[in-house]
Design an enzyme around this catalytic site. Structure first.
Site, mmCIF file in Angstrom:
data_model
loop_
_atom_site.group_PDB
_atom_site.id
_atom_site.type_symbol
_atom_site.label_atom_id
_atom_site.label_comp_id
_atom_site.label_asym_id
_atom_site.label_seq_id
_atom_site.Cartn_x
_atom_site.Cartn_y
_atom_site.Cartn_z
ATOM 1 N N HIS A 110 -3.274 7.717 1.979
ATOM 2 C CA HIS A 110 -3.662 6.368 1.574
ATOM 3 C C HIS A 110 -5.005 6.065 2.241
ATOM 4 O O HIS A 110 -5.228 6.408 3.401
ATOM 5 C CB HIS A 110 -2.600 5.369 2.010
ATOM 6 C CG HIS A 110 -3.023 3.947 1.837
ATOM 7 N ND1 HIS A 110 -3.566 3.486 0.663
ATOM 8 C CD2 HIS A 110 -3.011 2.898 2.696
ATOM 9 C CE1 HIS A 110 -3.865 2.207 0.808
ATOM 10 N NE2 HIS A 110 -3.541 1.832 2.025
ATOM 11 N N ASN A 118 -10.084 0.278 0.080
ATOM 12 C CA ASN A 118 -8.619 0.382 0.014
ATOM 13 C C ASN A 118 -8.141 -0.241 -1.302
ATOM 14 O O ASN A 118 -8.213 -1.454 -1.468
ATOM 15 C CB ASN A 118 -8.023 -0.351 1.227
ATOM 16 C CG ASN A 118 -6.501 -0.295 1.262
ATOM 17 O OD1 ASN A 118 -5.865 0.097 0.282
ATOM 18 N ND2 ASN A 118 -5.935 -0.686 2.383
ATOM 19 N N CYS A 131 0.816 -1.228 0.000
ATOM 20 C CA CYS A 131 0.000 0.000 0.000
ATOM 21 C C CYS A 131 0.850 1.278 0.000
ATOM 22 O O CYS A 131 0.328 2.359 -0.257
ATOM 23 C CB CYS A 131 -0.963 -0.003 1.182
ATOM 24 S SG CYS A 131 -2.199 -1.312 1.061
HETATM 25 N N1 COA Z 1 -18.125 -7.464 10.168
HETATM 26 C C1 COA Z 1 -18.498 -7.681 11.441
HETATM 27 N N2 COA Z 1 -17.637 -7.960 12.435
HETATM 28 C C2 COA Z 1 -16.333 -7.997 12.115
HETATM 29 C C3 COA Z 1 -15.868 -7.790 10.808
HETATM 30 C C4 COA Z 1 -16.834 -7.526 9.821
HETATM 31 N N3 COA Z 1 -16.492 -7.299 8.534
HETATM 32 N N4 COA Z 1 -14.527 -7.882 10.797
HETATM 33 C C5 COA Z 1 -14.153 -8.150 12.055
HETATM 34 N N5 COA Z 1 -15.247 -8.227 12.853
HETATM 35 C C6 COA Z 1 -15.317 -8.507 14.281
HETATM 36 C C7 COA Z 1 -14.107 -9.239 14.792
HETATM 37 O O1 COA Z 1 -14.224 -10.622 14.542
HETATM 38 C C8 COA Z 1 -14.135 -8.896 16.274
HETATM 39 O O2 COA Z 1 -15.030 -9.774 16.876
HETATM 40 P P1 COA Z 1 -14.665 -10.387 18.317
HETATM 41 O O3 COA Z 1 -14.534 -9.225 19.233
HETATM 42 O O4 COA Z 1 -15.876 -11.244 18.588
HETATM 43 O O5 COA Z 1 -13.396 -11.143 18.129
HETATM 44 C C9 COA Z 1 -14.745 -7.504 16.313
HETATM 45 O O6 COA Z 1 -15.333 -7.296 15.015
HETATM 46 C C10 COA Z 1 -13.763 -6.411 16.580
HETATM 47 O O7 COA Z 1 -12.613 -6.676 15.839
HETATM 48 P P2 COA Z 1 -11.405 -5.677 15.826
HETATM 49 O O8 COA Z 1 -10.286 -6.267 15.020
HETATM 50 O O9 COA Z 1 -11.107 -5.189 17.202
HETATM 51 O O10 COA Z 1 -12.070 -4.449 15.053
HETATM 52 P P3 COA Z 1 -11.427 -3.085 14.746
HETATM 53 O O11 COA Z 1 -12.220 -2.000 15.324
HETATM 54 O O12 COA Z 1 -9.942 -3.088 15.011
HETATM 55 O O13 COA Z 1 -11.609 -2.996 13.181
HETATM 56 C C11 COA Z 1 -10.337 -3.323 11.179
HETATM 57 C C12 COA Z 1 -11.024 -3.991 12.368
HETATM 58 C C13 COA Z 1 -9.715 -4.398 10.309
HETATM 59 C C14 COA Z 1 -11.376 -2.540 10.416
HETATM 60 C C15 COA Z 1 -9.267 -2.344 11.741
HETATM 61 O O14 COA Z 1 -8.460 -3.016 12.663
HETATM 62 C C16 COA Z 1 -8.413 -1.784 10.659
HETATM 63 O O15 COA Z 1 -8.868 -1.061 9.799
HETATM 64 N N6 COA Z 1 -7.093 -2.056 10.716
HETATM 65 C C17 COA Z 1 -6.174 -1.570 9.739
HETATM 66 C C18 COA Z 1 -6.295 -2.402 8.528
HETATM 67 C C19 COA Z 1 -5.619 -1.797 7.366
HETATM 68 O O16 COA Z 1 -5.629 -0.608 7.219
HETATM 69 N N7 COA Z 1 -5.046 -2.633 6.517
HETATM 70 C C20 COA Z 1 -4.443 -2.234 5.329
HETATM 71 C C21 COA Z 1 -3.275 -1.384 5.588
HETATM 72 S S1 COA Z 1 -2.624 -0.822 4.096
#
Ligand code: COA
Length: 342
Positions: A269, A299, A132
């Site tokens: 980004h 993304n 990315c």
């Molecule tokens: N729909 C519903 N629930 C979801 C889900 C979805 N699409 N994806 C994850 N969950 C759930 C998880 O399983 C977790 O459940 P649990 O508590 O029962 O285990 C809960 O939501 C919370 O998960 P968590 O990982 O704490 O959520 P978050 O607030 O951190 O959001 C992301 C998850 C992936 C959106 C976030 O961490 C993120 O954006 N990270 C950066 C990713 C990124 O930018 N990647 C590319 C970089 S270039």
């Protein structure tokens, strides 16, 4: 090392920066596949909801490449649009640099395929891989070639088909990404070395391979057993994204003797709206000075910044003379920033 060489190298950081050549932004272009996949459509087959995705990421929909669309075809379309916006001809181009993690083939490079598709018959073309952060890396490389006078007009393209490296059963990753391509044409122009110059003022690149396992694709074109699926520890990536991108933006401003108050636009980004909002607040920028496309594009990895830049410039939101900060973080980990005066 000889004493003479040692003394010369020691004095290097204090040498005045007086570049006589700057990389000017001559044109931008973007391409998005026609097919739009909404959150509600995903929720029909996945244990997720539009409400969760919007609240946690800001994403409402993403574009998905059709069966015949690839990094090459989308990148070529974006590059044609950038040439059109610049009023430039293929014959003007002497470098094509493509950032992609989803090339059509291991080789020839996507860049070489695009060079041919555009009818460019001279110069050089190659791909680089920094996930990315790829577009920031490609900008830095193109800028170096231009300043070294090895290229006068360089096409810098980010083009990705992440839909083909996602596990569509994994709700924690597949909802986050989309396909698309963006391109910029950089052209050599005059500079004085001052931060009032037009063009790229500086680029800042970083990598920490020790963090490679928090965001990766578990395969490659060279592995018959495993073409590759994206794997991610979202929370860890999130944590590093905010901290590392804030550092590299401050580094870019300090390097040019500028402060947060000098920034007109943030073109980040597009990984997560919460990360983008945090960066905007850190720069004390009102929301209308932060270019956001994640709601519609999701993304698109290396394509996200040039797509956002192309959209904001086409809408004449960003004006000549204004200062734009770009920043990204991706697999590697890699991250970086660029300061551009339009
Ligand atoms: N729909 C519903 N629930 C979801 C889900 C979805 N699409 N994806 C994850 N969950 C759930 C998880 O399983 C977790 O459940 P649990 O508590 O029962 O285990 C809960 O939501 C919370 O998960 P968590 O990982 O704490 O959520 P978050 O607030 O951190 O959001 C992301 C998850 C992936 C959106 C976030 O961490 C993120 O954006 N990270 C950066 C990713 C990124 O930018 N990647 C590319 C970089 S270039």
């Amino acid at each position: 090392m000889t004493d003479d060489l040692g003394a010369l190298l020691a004095s290097a950081p204090t040498l005045p920066r007086t570049p006589s050549v700057r990389s000017l932004l001559a044109g931008t272009g973007g391409y998005l596949p026609e097919r739009v996949l909404t959150n509600d459509e995903l929720a029909r087959t996945l244990d997720t909801s539009d409400a969760w995705i919007v609240e946690r990421t800001g994403i409402r929909q993403r574009h998905i490449a059709g069966p015949h669309e690839t990094a090459c075809s989308m990148g070529a379309a974006a590059a044609r649009a950038a040439l059109g916006a610049a009023g430039a001809a293929p014959a003007d181009i002497d470098a094509v640099i493509v950032a992609t993690s989803t090339p059509d083939q291991a080789f020839p490079a996507v860049a070489a395929r695009i060079q041919h598709a555009l009818g460019i018959q001279r110069g050089f073309a190659f791909d680089l891989s920094a996930a990315c952060s790829g577009f920031i890396y490609a900008l830095a490389v193109a800028d170096a070639f231009i300043r070294l006078r090895q290229a006068r007009h360089a096409l810098v393209i980010g083009t990705e088909v992440y839909s083909r490296i996602l596990d569509w059963q994994d709700r924690a990753t597949c909802v986050l990404f989309g396909d698309g391509a963006g391109a910029v044409l950089l052209s050599a122009g005059p500079g004085t070395g001052a931060s009032t110059d037009r063009g790229l003022l500086s680029t800042h690149l970083h990598a920490d391979g020790a963090l490679g396992d928090i965001l990766y694709v578990d395969g490659a074109v060279g592995r018959r057993d495993r073409p590759g699926t994206l794997m991610m520890n979202g929370r860890e990536v999130f944590r590093h994204a905010v901290a590392r991108m804030a550092e590299t933006v401050d580094e870019a401003l300090a390097d040019n003797g500028l402060t947060h108050a000098d920034v007109d636009w943030l073109v980040p980004h597009q990984a997560n709206l919460r990360i983008i909002d945090a960066m905007g607040r850190r720069l004390h920028l009102p929301p209308e000075r932060v270019v956001v496309t994640i709601d519609r594009h999701a993304n698109t990895s290396a394509a996200s910044i040039p797509l956002a830049l192309a959209e904001a410039l086409a809408g004449q939101r960003i004006r000549p003379g204004q200062l734009v900060v770009m920043e990204a973080l991706g697999g590697g980990l890699t991250w970086g920033s660029a300061l551009l005066r339009i």
